[in-house]
Design an enzyme around this catalytic site. Structure first.
Site, mmCIF file in Angstrom:
data_model
loop_
_atom_site.group_PDB
_atom_site.id
_atom_site.type_symbol
_atom_site.label_atom_id
_atom_site.label_comp_id
_atom_site.label_asym_id
_atom_site.label_seq_id
_atom_site.Cartn_x
_atom_site.Cartn_y
_atom_site.Cartn_z
ATOM 1 N N ALA A 41 -16.123 -48.850 -42.369
ATOM 2 C CA ALA A 41 -15.169 -48.087 -43.171
ATOM 3 C C ALA A 41 -15.588 -48.093 -44.646
ATOM 4 O O ALA A 41 -15.559 -47.065 -45.318
ATOM 5 C CB ALA A 41 -13.777 -48.670 -43.014
ATOM 6 N N SER A 89 -26.769 -35.923 -37.661
ATOM 7 C CA SER A 89 -25.602 -36.791 -37.689
ATOM 8 C C SER A 89 -24.352 -35.926 -37.565
ATOM 9 O O SER A 89 -24.445 -34.714 -37.378
ATOM 10 C CB SER A 89 -25.635 -37.546 -39.008
ATOM 11 O OG SER A 89 -24.648 -38.507 -38.995
ATOM 12 N N GLU A 122 -14.915 -36.097 -26.875
ATOM 13 C CA GLU A 122 -15.684 -37.160 -26.215
ATOM 14 C C GLU A 122 -15.579 -38.436 -27.043
ATOM 15 O O GLU A 122 -15.515 -38.373 -28.264
ATOM 16 C CB GLU A 122 -17.169 -36.762 -26.127
ATOM 17 C CG GLU A 122 -17.399 -35.437 -25.436
ATOM 18 C CD GLU A 122 -18.827 -34.927 -25.652
ATOM 19 O OE1 GLU A 122 -19.745 -35.754 -25.806
ATOM 20 O OE2 GLU A 122 -19.003 -33.699 -25.675
ATOM 21 N N LYS A 124 -16.654 -41.410 -29.227
ATOM 22 C CA LYS A 124 -17.827 -41.663 -30.067
ATOM 23 C C LYS A 124 -18.268 -43.089 -29.770
ATOM 24 O O LYS A 124 -17.653 -44.052 -30.225
ATOM 25 C CB LYS A 124 -17.494 -41.488 -31.544
ATOM 26 C CG LYS A 124 -18.716 -41.611 -32.424
ATOM 27 C CD LYS A 124 -18.412 -41.144 -33.836
ATOM 28 C CE LYS A 124 -19.657 -41.088 -34.701
ATOM 29 N NZ LYS A 124 -20.408 -42.329 -34.784
ATOM 30 N N LYS A 322 -12.851 -40.407 -36.872
ATOM 31 C CA LYS A 322 -13.057 -41.857 -36.797
ATOM 32 C C LYS A 322 -11.739 -42.606 -36.677
ATOM 33 O O LYS A 322 -10.726 -42.208 -37.259
ATOM 34 C CB LYS A 322 -13.796 -42.353 -38.060
ATOM 35 C CG LYS A 322 -15.171 -41.759 -38.260
ATOM 36 C CD LYS A 322 -16.209 -42.296 -37.317
ATOM 37 C CE LYS A 322 -16.963 -43.499 -37.786
ATOM 38 N NZ LYS A 322 -17.846 -43.491 -38.881
ATOM 39 N N CYS A 439 -21.605 -82.453 -29.935
ATOM 40 C CA CYS A 439 -21.015 -83.777 -29.796
ATOM 41 C C CYS A 439 -21.845 -84.522 -28.770
ATOM 42 O O CYS A 439 -22.139 -84.009 -27.692
ATOM 43 C CB CYS A 439 -19.568 -83.662 -29.313
ATOM 44 S SG CYS A 439 -18.890 -85.214 -28.710
ATOM 45 N N CYS A 445 -16.420 -87.830 -23.928
ATOM 46 C CA CYS A 445 -15.613 -87.032 -24.860
ATOM 47 C C CYS A 445 -14.581 -86.247 -24.053
ATOM 48 O O CYS A 445 -14.949 -85.465 -23.180
ATOM 49 C CB CYS A 445 -16.520 -86.077 -25.649
ATOM 50 S SG CYS A 445 -15.646 -84.752 -26.507
HETATM 51 S S1 IVH Z 1 -23.161 -35.649 -30.540
HETATM 52 C C1 IVH Z 1 -25.753 -33.137 -33.721
HETATM 53 N N1 IVH Z 1 -21.583 -37.144 -29.117
HETATM 54 O O1 IVH Z 1 -22.662 -40.528 -33.405
HETATM 55 C C2 IVH Z 1 -25.003 -34.379 -33.394
HETATM 56 N N2 IVH Z 1 -22.791 -38.180 -30.889
HETATM 57 O O2 IVH Z 1 -22.553 -39.804 -36.321
HETATM 58 C C3 IVH Z 1 -25.149 -34.769 -31.982
HETATM 59 N N3 IVH Z 1 -22.424 -40.599 -31.061
HETATM 60 O O3 IVH Z 1 -26.031 -39.876 -34.003
HETATM 61 C C4 IVH Z 1 -24.396 -36.013 -31.684
HETATM 62 N N4 IVH Z 1 -21.053 -40.776 -29.359
HETATM 63 O O4 IVH Z 1 -25.402 -41.734 -32.345
HETATM 64 C C5 IVH Z 1 -22.447 -37.117 -30.151
HETATM 65 N N5 IVH Z 1 -20.189 -38.340 -27.713
HETATM 66 C C6 IVH Z 1 -21.037 -38.315 -28.747
HETATM 67 C C7 IVH Z 1 -21.385 -39.470 -29.479
HETATM 68 C C8 IVH Z 1 -22.256 -39.354 -30.556
HETATM 69 C C9 IVH Z 1 -21.681 -41.425 -30.313
HETATM 70 C C10 IVH Z 1 -23.212 -41.016 -32.223
HETATM 71 C C11 IVH Z 1 -24.638 -40.568 -32.210
HETATM 72 C C12 IVH Z 1 -24.794 -39.735 -33.431
HETATM 73 C C13 IVH Z 1 -23.706 -40.247 -34.303
HETATM 74 C C14 IVH Z 1 -23.275 -39.223 -35.292
#
Ligand code: IVH
Length: 698
Positions: A41, A89, A122, A124, A322, A439, A445
């Site tokens: 965070a 990312s 989905e 994360k 997040k 220990c 013990c």
């Molecule tokens: S999609 C173009 N789906 O989150 C981006 N990423 O902050 C494609 N991650 O690098 C990524 N779960 O390591 C996608 N269900 C999910 C995910 C996921 C975890 C991670 C992944 C990515 C990062 C992005």
């Protein structure tokens, strides 16, 4: 901190410079050392501040701006791999408003004010991303993300992950495809890994993600293979041809080719649906068995994804919503020492109760003495507490900008047990000091004794039904059970049993169950007997080896006696057993050298009928053969099938190789079946297996 709109240009320049340096240093710690210094965070907050300043002063965006980078530089040990399509990312959303804004932005961009726009939601997964290149369905290369453009070649390591098919199943996959997904470690596996590390005096991992990353980036793939890493597929990079029209359909295809995809993903129609999915994930999060740190929303239609495209490092068609960090601040009221079965001492924080992620936390691990010293954690500090999923809560360190406890914590040099035995700092075989303090009181013990008793009655040792941990602790506290033999005496002590029968909340039925449970284990196999002793380094497998090696209890005890006295022939005999090495020999010596331990064992043996070990059979259809079970079995559990095969003299392996003689495949068998076919190994159905071993198994 000054609000962004109040910054002057020169202040903004300075701050961007500072943020770039600070974020780069955190990236290094995170990616290369797997030891983040700040919470996710706080890290996100730094990046966000950087982006906000850049948004106000676009001309100040630096070449090395953190907003233009993904991840960090690669470590040197692995060969570089250029991804066919960069691994990007995701932008983050932290509030409901930001999610509404995301949905509105997508609609505006596509000029679709009213039409339904479907999204996938989905989890994360909090692991590390990997890219797997398949050519004609065969895995040819696997890489980490690295800086997004160039990653590390960790093919050999990725191949050891059982969820990653070496060959795609079915049909319809493009000739070339980079499959992307997350390598992660489940909570249970993470805890087990850290416990092993503690026992071995190794460094522990702060969280499952670091453990997954550390495990994948091992130079020696056999180490990776020993770590139960898992993989979820959720995206793709380079493609020689399109294979789906939507993200949802793509996930189904990935699944049909042999990948795990998160079973929790769902498809929703609008912003209300997105937020509903988020709430559902928040509730499911503690039950999922692995860490997730948010929910990823993706526009389902791939043609729309194509139109939306990317902005700098992240797609416009997706966002990561997040979860708020599961962290809290609270007062460290005291530090208790917990003593494990082998005497290893773990400092535990006694905290002013505080709610973290919906759970009241009163205790948290402080890992070990070195960690306390390194972070200068003091009693009286306000500390930062972190809870990740089901993982044991941990103290990250003193909270910045708060009053500190008066003095550094002096780690006790004596066990808190009534014996007050000195704590010894453990060293490795090579003489190096480890972080473990132990220990030395062993079974004298009381703390170690109760842990030994818990181990003794546990499922894989004596497996005494009707004597759970709580009851055992109560009997121990009352002095009714002090050593394993007392359990068996208790079952025949009418005077005590009649008192227990009268006891409130215990009674007739419990006593009957207790006695039955104990009596059922009076006759016991030699291997369970040995394992039940809880000698360090003698796990279940080693116990079986020892039992087979020495055949009878009398032989075993006589040999251990000699080993403890340093008899060279006896030591050589022990050393010659499969999988027995120096650690086992040393542990056996230390254990059987103690009078107290020898007496405890003798006393126990007198209560029992310890059966001679059965030798693996040599005259069966499968004796000496290596067997692999794969897919679902219907008549047998995996454990039964394994036990049966071993009893008939076979060796059971988990993966198919040239050394495999037989593969027993049930429904759902995947890559192992394919490998067997390629190697020309005989494959049996469960039925055929039973027919083969059935008559002998009786
Ligand atoms: S999609 C173009 N789906 O989150 C981006 N990423 O902050 C494609 N991650 O690098 C990524 N779960 O390591 C996608 N269900 C999910 C995910 C996921 C975890 C991670 C992944 C990515 C990062 C992005």
């Amino acid at each position: 901190m000054k609000p962004v709109q109040d910054l002057t240009e020169s202040e903004a320049t300075d701050e961007l410079q500072r943020l770039a340096d600070e974020i780069a240093s955190h990236d290094l710690r995170y990616y290369q050392d797997e030891a983040p210094a700040i919470s996710d965070a706080d890290y996100d907050a730094l990046k966000r501040r950087n982006s906000e300043i850049e948004a106000r002063f676009p001309h100040l965006v630096r070449d090395n701006s953190p907003s233009l980078k993904v991840g960090a530089a690669r470590a040197a040990a692995f060969a570089p791999v250029e991804h066919g399509v960069p691994m990007l990312s995701l932008d983050n959303a932290f509030t409901d408003e930001e999610v509404l804004e995301f949905e509105a932005r997508v609609r505006r961009f596509l000029r679709l004010p009213d039409e339904p726009v479907w999204f996938t939601a989905e989890p994360k997964i909090d692991g590390l991303s990997a890219s797997l290149r398949y050519e004609n369905g065969v895995l040819v290369q696997g890489a980490t993300r690295g800086d997004g453009r160039v990653g590390e070649d960790v093919t050999a390591n990725l191949r050891t992950i059982k969820d990653i098919p070496h060959r795609l199943k079915g049909a319809g996959f493009p000739e070339v495809i980079e499959i992307r997904g997350e390598v992660y470690l489940g909570h249970a596996e993470f805890e087990a890994l850290n416990q092993t590390a503690v026992a071995a005096g190794d460094r522990i991992y702060a969280n499952p993600r670091n453990a997954a990353s550390g495990s994948l980036r091992q130079i020696d793939p056999t180490i990776t293979a020993a770590r139960p890493l898992k993989f979820f597929a959720y995206a793709w990079g380079l493609l020689s041809a399109p294979f789906a029209q939507g993200q949802w359909e793509a996930l189904e295809k990935l699944n049909s080719w042999g990948f795990d995809v998160t079973p929790e993903a769902s498809r929703v129609a609008d912003a209300t649906g997105l937020l509903g999915a988020y709430r559902a994930f928040e509730a499911r999060r503690p039950l999922m068995g692995y860490d997730i740190d948010g929910v990823v929303y993706k526009v389902d239609r791939l043609d729309w994804q194509g139109r939306l495209g990317f902005v700098s490092r992240a797609p416009r068609w997706a966002i990561a919503h997040k979860f708020p960090a599961q962290q809290a601040r609270t007062l460290l009221e005291g530090i208790d020492l917990q003593v494990g079965r082998t005497g290893a001492v773990t400092p535990v924080a006694r905290l002013q109760p505080v709610t973290v992620g919906g759970v009241v936390v009163r205790n948290a691990t402080l890992h070990n003495a070195d960690e306390i010293a390194r972070k200068d954690i003091r009693i009286g500090d306000v500390v930062i507490l972190q809870r990740a999923g089901d993982v044991i809560p941990q103290v990250l360190g003193p909270a910045p900008d708060t009053a500190r406890g008066p003095e550094p914590y002096a780690f006790p040099d004596h066990c808190p047990c009534p014996l007050h035995t000195p704590l010894a700092r453990e060293t490795t075989a090579g003489g190096a000091e480890t972080v473990v303090r132990r220990c030395t009181g062993e079974l004298a013990c009381p703390f170690q004794r109760i842990e030994h008793l818990k181990h003794f009655v546990s499922r894989r040792a004596f497996d005494i039904e009707g004597l759970g941990e709580k009851q055992l602790q109560a009997f121990f506290d009352e002095g009714l059970i002090k050593a394993p033999a007392d359990i068996f005496r208790l079952a025949r002590n009418e005077a005590v049993l009649s008192v227990l029968r009268e006891r409130e909340g215990y009674g007739e039925v419990s006593v009957r169950n207790l006695v039955a449970g104990i009596e059922a284990r009076r006759a016991i196999s030699l291997s369970r007997f040995i394992y039940g002793l809880g000698v360090r380094h003698i796990g279940e497998t080693t116990a079986v080896t020892l039992a087979r090696g020495y055949e009878s209890l009398a032989n075993f005890l006589a040999a251990m006696d000699l080993v403890a006295r340093g008899d060279e022939a006896a030591i050589a005999e022990l050393d010659a057993l499969d999988q027995v090495g120096e650690a086992v020999i040393k542990a056996a010596q230390a254990f059987f050298d103690e009078d107290h331990n020898r007496q405890t064992v003798q006393d126990l043996a007198q209560q029992l009928d310890v059966q001679d070990a059965e030798q693996p059979k040599a005259d069966t259809a499968v004796a000496g053969k290596t067997v692999v079970f794969t897919g679902a079995l219907e008549k047998l559990t995996r454990d039964e099938a394994k036990a049966q095969a071993e009893a008939l003299g076979a060796k059971v392996a988990s993966s198919v190789s040239k050394k495999t003689d037989l593969v027993v495949a049930g429904p759902g068998a995947g890559s192992k079946l394919k490998t067997a076919a390629e190697l020309g190994i005989r494959v049996l159905t469960e039925e055929e297996w039973l027919a083969l071993v059935g008559p002998q198994a009786q």
